[in-house]
Scaffold this active site. Structure first.
Site, short mmCIF file in Angstrom:
data_model
loop_
_atom_site.label_atom_id
_atom_site.label_comp_id
_atom_site.label_asym_id
_atom_site.label_seq_id
_atom_site.Cartn_x
_atom_site.Cartn_y
_atom_site.Cartn_z
N ASP A 1 -5.74 -5.65 4.66
CA ASP A 1 -7.00 -5.53 5.51
C ASP A 1 -7.13 -4.18 5.66
OD1 ASP A 1 -7.67 -8.12 5.51
OD2 ASP A 1 -8.51 -7.81 7.65
N TYR B 1 7.94 -30.84 23.38
CA TYR B 1 7.42 -30.95 24.72
C TYR B 1 5.75 -30.47 24.34
CZ TYR B 1 12.06 -30.64 26.49
OH TYR B 1 13.47 -30.86 26.85
N ASP C 1 5.18 -0.75 10.45
CA ASP C 1 4.77 -0.05 11.03
C ASP C 1 4.49 1.41 10.63
OD1 ASP C 1 7.24 -0.15 11.48
OD2 ASP C 1 7.54 0.69 13.50
N ASP D 1 -0.78 -9.43 4.10
CA ASP D 1 -1.99 -9.90 4.50
C ASP D 1 -2.39 -8.88 5.48
OD1 ASP D 1 -4.19 -11.35 5.27
OD2 ASP D 1 -3.17 -13.04 6.38
N LYS E 1 10.47 -5.04 8.00
CA LYS E 1 10.80 -4.59 9.28
C LYS E 1 12.22 -4.87 9.70
CE LYS E 1 9.56 -3.22 13.29
NZ LYS E 1 9.24 -1.86 13.65
N1 GGG Z 1 -11.72 -15.28 0.91
C1 GGG Z 1 -10.75 -16.26 1.45
C2 GGG Z 1 -10.75 -16.16 2.62
O1 GGG Z 1 -11.39 -17.08 3.32
N2 GGG Z 1 -9.94 -15.47 3.29
C3 GGG Z 1 -9.61 -15.27 4.81
C4 GGG Z 1 -8.14 -15.62 5.15
O2 GGG Z 1 -7.68 -15.57 6.42
N3 GGG Z 1 -7.09 -15.52 4.50
C5 GGG Z 1 -5.78 -15.87 4.93
C6 GGG Z 1 -5.04 -15.58 3.78
O3 GGG Z 1 -5.42 -14.67 2.88
O4 GGG Z 1 -3.70 -15.59 3.88
#
Ligand code: GGG
Length: 354
Positions: A250, A145, A222, A246, A189
């Site tokens: 960060d 949908y 977590d 990912d 998890k």
């Molecule tokens: N340096 C590459 C870039 O633009 N990374 C940003 C990003 O969101 N990457 C997602 C990922 O690593 O899966």
């Protein structure tokens, strides 16, 4: 003289500024280490999308395949949805070349302040190993949908024993090779995700049994997020799925002082295809075009590229030059509290390289 062909995809935003800086460093390395780098620059990304309706041409993978390695800047543009840019360039390259090991070191350089109160230079030193081809980023699913009020979206994670086993084994091999704490932490998890993550836990235990000299730890994601802040010095190699790796990388990037220092490698450990090296940061449109982006994450990614090409001495030379610039505390971009430009920071690295 040995020649390596390096594909470069500067991409979008600050990617256009940082890739030329890493090339300056590689050109210097070429002179000092008697090799040649033949760069093939591909202008793929948002501008290509505006002109042609796709992030890279249909034959892109065939053009990249003969290269020895790929250096990528960043992808992402404020006028294009993020899922279009990521799924149109970076994710298809990772999948086409089966770059299943995403390696993201987190090292707090002496001379750099962590936002955390406790750790000093050298006290954070671990690597996040992220499964890079399946899991939550497998792009299996669809809409029902579509665009109607009763719309349904289904996004399926794909976890295979083969996929888990090879990334977990890569993590154990890395812990042995690093020869530091010899400790692998597995992230899941599995209390909530009782199929995929339970398979991950079982596979982790099976592979761990082959490495009796390596200590193991299993954390829910977590708890891992909390412990990256609370006890970052305790980690050595951390292995997790595509999404968890990912997100956690960060956190590991910011606790070493800046996203501008976080390098990464997307590896085909079997060396069938070119591996891809990129800074962890994205296209950062807020600072793009001002000449102030930190080039060190991309320069350190180029050092990982040199390592992969088995130019170990050259890789160490680049890392030591970066360490010397940071320890000097003088030449640094605004993300590290300085006032230097992108070009000046690269200039300082080149000077240290001699
Ligand atoms: N340096 C590459 C870039 O633009 N990374 C940003 C990003 O969101 N990457 C997602 C990922 O690593 O899966």
């Amino acid at each position: 003289m040995k020649t390596f062909t390096i594909a470069t995809i500067a991409g979008d935003g600050v990617g256009i500024e940082v890739v030329p800086q890493a090339k300056r460093v590689l050109e210097k390395i070429a002179k000092k280490h008697a090799v040649t780098f033949s760069f093939q620059d591909f202008d793929w990304g948002a501008e290509h999308f505006f002109r042609w309706g796709r992030m890279m041409p249909a034959g892109a993978i065939d053009l990249l395949q003969p290269c020895d390695a790929i250096l990528l800047g960043a992808v992402g543009h404020p006028d294009i949805p993020d899922h279009t840019t990521l799924n149109g360039l970076l994710l298809p390259i990772r999948r086409a070349f089966d770059l299943y090991a995403n390696v993201r070191p987190a090292y707090l350089y002496p001379g750099v302040e962590s936002p955390l109160a406790k750790p000093r230079g050298g006290e954070i030193d671990f690597v996040v190993v992220r499964e890079n081809t399946e899991g939550e980023y497998a792009q299996v699913g669809g809409f029902v949908y579509h665009l109607q009020p009763e719309e349904v979206a289904i996004q399926t994670s794909v976890f295979t024993r083969r996929g888990i086993e090879r990334i977990v084994r890569f993590a154990f091999d890395l812990a042995v090779k690093r020869d530091k704490k010899k400790r692998v932490t597995s992230i899941t998890k599995s209390n909530a995700q009782g199929f995929s993550m339970v398979l991950w836990d079982r596979t982790f235990q099976d592979v761990a049994a082959e490495y009796p000299a390596v200590e193991t730890e299993s954390l829910l994601v977590d708890a891992a997020a909390m412990n990256f802040i609370r006890r970052p010095e305790s980690f050595d190699v951390v292995v997790g799925s595509n999404l968890f790796g990912d997100i956690l990388s960060d956190i590991s990037a910011i606790i070493i002082g800046s996203m501008g220092l976080a390098a990464s490698a997307n590896l085909d450990p079997l060396r069938r295809f070119p591996s891809l090296f990129e800074p962890v940061h994205g296209s950062a449109p807020d600072i793009a075009g001002r000449g102030v982006v930190n080039p060190l994450a991309t320069i350190l990614s180029a050092a990982m590229l040199l390592d992969h090409l088995q130019m170990t001495d050259a890789a160490r030379a680049v890392e030591e030059a970066v360490a010397a610039v940071l320890a000097g505390r003088k030449v640094r971009t605004p993300d590290l509290g300085g006032t230097s430009s992108t070009e000046e920071v690269t200039g300082a690295v080149l000077e240290k390289l001699g």
